[in-house]
Design a protein around this motif. Structure first.
Motif, PDB file in Angstrom:
ATOM      1  N   ARG A  63       0.824  -1.223   0.000  1.00  0.00           N
ATOM      2  CA  ARG A  63       0.000   0.000   0.000  1.00  0.00           C
ATOM      3  C   ARG A  63       0.856   1.271   0.000  1.00  0.00           C
ATOM      4  O   ARG A  63       0.380   2.355  -0.333  1.00  0.00           O
ATOM      5  CB  ARG A  63      -0.909  -0.007   1.255  1.00  0.00           C
ATOM      6  N   GLY A  95      -9.026  -2.979   0.128  1.00  0.00           N
ATOM      7  CA  GLY A  95      -9.669  -2.920  -1.187  1.00  0.00           C
ATOM      8  C   GLY A  95     -10.806  -1.912  -1.203  1.00  0.00           C
ATOM      9  O   GLY A  95     -11.071  -1.282  -2.229  1.00  0.00           O
ATOM     10  N   TYR A  98     -10.594   1.605  -2.786  1.00  0.00           N
ATOM     11  CA  TYR A  98     -10.716   1.907  -4.219  1.00  0.00           C
ATOM     12  C   TYR A  98     -11.927   2.786  -4.523  1.00  0.00           C
ATOM     13  O   TYR A  98     -11.990   3.420  -5.566  1.00  0.00           O
ATOM     14  CB  TYR A  98     -10.820   0.617  -5.029  1.00  0.00           C
ATOM     15  N   GLU A 131      -2.724   2.803  -5.306  1.00  0.00           N
ATOM     16  CA  GLU A 131      -3.615   1.645  -5.226  1.00  0.00           C
ATOM     17  C   GLU A 131      -3.082   0.640  -4.215  1.00  0.00           C
ATOM     18  O   GLU A 131      -1.912   0.671  -3.834  1.00  0.00           O
ATOM     19  CB  GLU A 131      -3.734   0.971  -6.597  1.00  0.00           C
ATOM     20  N   SER A 132      -3.963  -0.253  -3.811  1.00  0.00           N
ATOM     21  CA  SER A 132      -3.615  -1.371  -2.943  1.00  0.00           C
ATOM     22  C   SER A 132      -3.242  -2.545  -3.824  1.00  0.00           C
ATOM     23  O   SER A 132      -3.888  -2.763  -4.848  1.00  0.00           O
ATOM     24  CB  SER A 132      -4.884  -1.763  -2.186  1.00  0.00           C
ATOM     25  N   VAL A 287      -9.073  -6.645  -4.554  1.00  0.00           N
ATOM     26  CA  VAL A 287      -7.838  -6.144  -5.141  1.00  0.00           C
ATOM     27  C   VAL A 287      -7.165  -7.205  -6.015  1.00  0.00           C
ATOM     28  O   VAL A 287      -6.454  -6.895  -6.965  1.00  0.00           O
ATOM     29  CB  VAL A 287      -6.892  -5.720  -3.990  1.00  0.00           C
ATOM     30  N   ARG A 292     -10.842  -8.719  -9.886  1.00  0.00           N
ATOM     31  CA  ARG A 292     -11.136  -7.489 -10.642  1.00  0.00           C
ATOM     32  C   ARG A 292     -11.641  -7.810 -12.050  1.00  0.00           C
ATOM     33  O   ARG A 292     -12.215  -6.984 -12.705  1.00  0.00           O
ATOM     34  CB  ARG A 292      -9.968  -6.513 -10.650  1.00  0.00           C
ATOM     35  N   LEU A 299     -14.769  -2.754  -9.112  1.00  0.00           N
ATOM     36  CA  LEU A 299     -13.499  -2.045  -8.999  1.00  0.00           C
ATOM     37  C   LEU A 299     -13.264  -1.069 -10.144  1.00  0.00           C
ATOM     38  O   LEU A 299     -12.910   0.099  -9.926  1.00  0.00           O
ATOM     39  CB  LEU A 299     -12.360  -3.067  -8.956  1.00  0.00           C
ATOM     40  N   TRP A 302     -15.348   1.991  -9.731  1.00  0.00           N
ATOM     41  CA  TRP A 302     -14.866   2.857  -8.658  1.00  0.00           C
ATOM     42  C   TRP A 302     -13.612   3.616  -9.084  1.00  0.00           C
ATOM     43  O   TRP A 302     -13.452   4.794  -8.797  1.00  0.00           O
ATOM     44  CB  TRP A 302     -14.556   2.016  -7.415  1.00  0.00           C
ATOM     45  N   VAL A 303     -12.693   2.896  -9.776  1.00  0.00           N
ATOM     46  CA  VAL A 303     -11.451   3.550 -10.220  1.00  0.00           C
ATOM     47  C   VAL A 303     -11.803   4.686 -11.171  1.00  0.00           C
ATOM     48  O   VAL A 303     -11.287   5.800 -11.071  1.00  0.00           O
ATOM     49  CB  VAL A 303     -10.516   2.518 -10.904  1.00  0.00           C
ATOM     50  N   SER A 306     -13.185   7.637  -9.237  1.00  0.00           N
ATOM     51  CA  SER A 306     -12.135   8.346  -8.510  1.00  0.00           C
ATOM     52  C   SER A 306     -11.314   9.210  -9.461  1.00  0.00           C
ATOM     53  O   SER A 306     -10.974  10.347  -9.158  1.00  0.00           O
ATOM     54  CB  SER A 306     -11.191   7.357  -7.812  1.00  0.00           C
TER      55      SER A 306
END
Ligand code: SF4
Ligand code: SF4
Ligand code: SF4
Length: 313
Positions: A63, A95, A98, A131-132, A287, A292, A299, A302-303, A306
């Motif tokens: 992380r 996770g 995200y 990112e994680s 993650v 994914r 995911l 969400w990415v 963001s």
């Protein structure tokens, strides 16, 4: 016979895995006494160096920039690397991050947190990555030991198997296999959350209209501790083997189908509820590349959200 040297390092995690190791109580000296020499364990030993060792156990996920350096230092100093716990194996609960930008996460945890006092002095903390990531996204991993944390029985058997050069005798069943609640058909028509009503302690949560992920969670906790204590399973031990092995097999659809079959709740309502709770119920493994790319993964959405926030869209 010389003892095998064991070195442990923690990356980003909650330290629960170290506590689990220390929690082996009288079993710890049993293994350590004749077979293992502990050369590094941040929670118990004040060793900063990466001592060369036969076995390297790494907890937590990638992380921060420090995690990357620590993971490589462990890989260079240890012959065999074990990813210990759900964090390094599948990414762990981080996770859920995200769903937010890095700024939102830092604001929430440190800068605008009402219980955190900021000071003028410079803060020397490792740089957060965007990112994680799982451990094997950075270094080669030899053995995977998921669990949040793994039950002591699995830790002991895993270590013994490794030391004796054999495959550990560890089952691959899901949490339901150890749960005493009965799956029965009911006429429930609405979803209920675990804190909303008092649930029957003998009946499966799914039969009572409450989401439980035991059927798609790998049993690394033994005896279904959460459903036994009245709390639905949120799959912290990682996904069950069929979900890992079959690309199209998905946590959402499997749970939604089972719950729709056990109740009179429409499958779409169940899927919508899973989406609402995705940050907690889906977070532990999302993650991982295994997830994914699953059909229902949130995911990518969400990415994208963001990135739009960061661009000011
Ligand atoms: S796997 Fe679970 S117990 Fe272990 S460090 Fe991660 S969050 Fe904590
Ligand atoms: S779904 Fe949950 S409550 Fe039902 S049997 Fe499985 S672990 Fe137990
Ligand atoms: S959430 Fe599920 S997998 Fe995690 S400890 Fe509880 S019962 Fe086990």
């Amino acid at each position: 016979m010389p003892k095998a040297k064991l070195s442990i390092e923690w990356l980003s995690g909650c330290s629960g895995c170290e506590v689990a190791f220390a929690d082996l109580h009288e079993d710890l000296p049993k293994v350590l006494k004749d077979e293992v020499e502990l050369v590094r364990l941040p929670i118990l030993l004040d060793t900063k160096e990466y001592v060369s060792a036969d076995i390297g156990m790494i907890t937590g996920s990638i992380r921060t920039e420090h995690d990357i350096k620590a993971a490589h230092a462990m890989r260079e100093s240890c012959e065999t690397i074990i990813a210990f716990g759900t964090c390094p194996v599948y990414g762990g609960p981080h996770g859920g991050g995200y769903a937010h930008t890095t700024k939102e996460l830092l604001d929430r945890s440190f800068i605008k947190n009402p219980t955190t006092r900021t000071t003028e002095s410079p803060c020397h903390v490792p740089q957060l990555l965007d990112e994680s990531r799982t451990l094997d996204s950075e270094i080669d991993v030899d053995i995977y030991m998921p669990g949040c944390p793994p039950h002591p029985a699995f830790i002991i058997e895993g270590l013994r198997g490794l030391l004796q050069g054999r495959v550990p005798k560890i089952g691959q069943q899901n949490v339901c296999a150890e749960c005493s609640r009965n799956m029965e058909k009911t006429d429930i028509t609405t979803i209920r959350r675990s804190y909303e009503v008092k649930f029957n302690s003998h009946l499966c949560f799914l039969s009572q209209g409450c989401l439980c992920f035991g059927s798609v969670a790998l049993d690394r906790c033994r005896k279904a501790p959460c459903p036994t204590a009245g709390v639905p399973c949120f799959a912290c031990g990682g996904p069950s083997m069929p979900v890992i092995l079959e690309p199209q097999m998905d946590i959402w659809t499997l749970v939604a189908e089972r719950m729709a079959h056990l109740t009179n709740i429409p499958k779409e309502d169940i899927i919508n509820e899973i989406k609402k709770q995705a940050k907690t119920h889906y977070a532990y493994a999302m993650v991982s590349p295994i997830f994914r790319h699953k059909p229902t993964s949130l995911l990518r959405k969400w990415v994208q959200q963001s990135q739009n926030v960061e661009k000011g869209d």
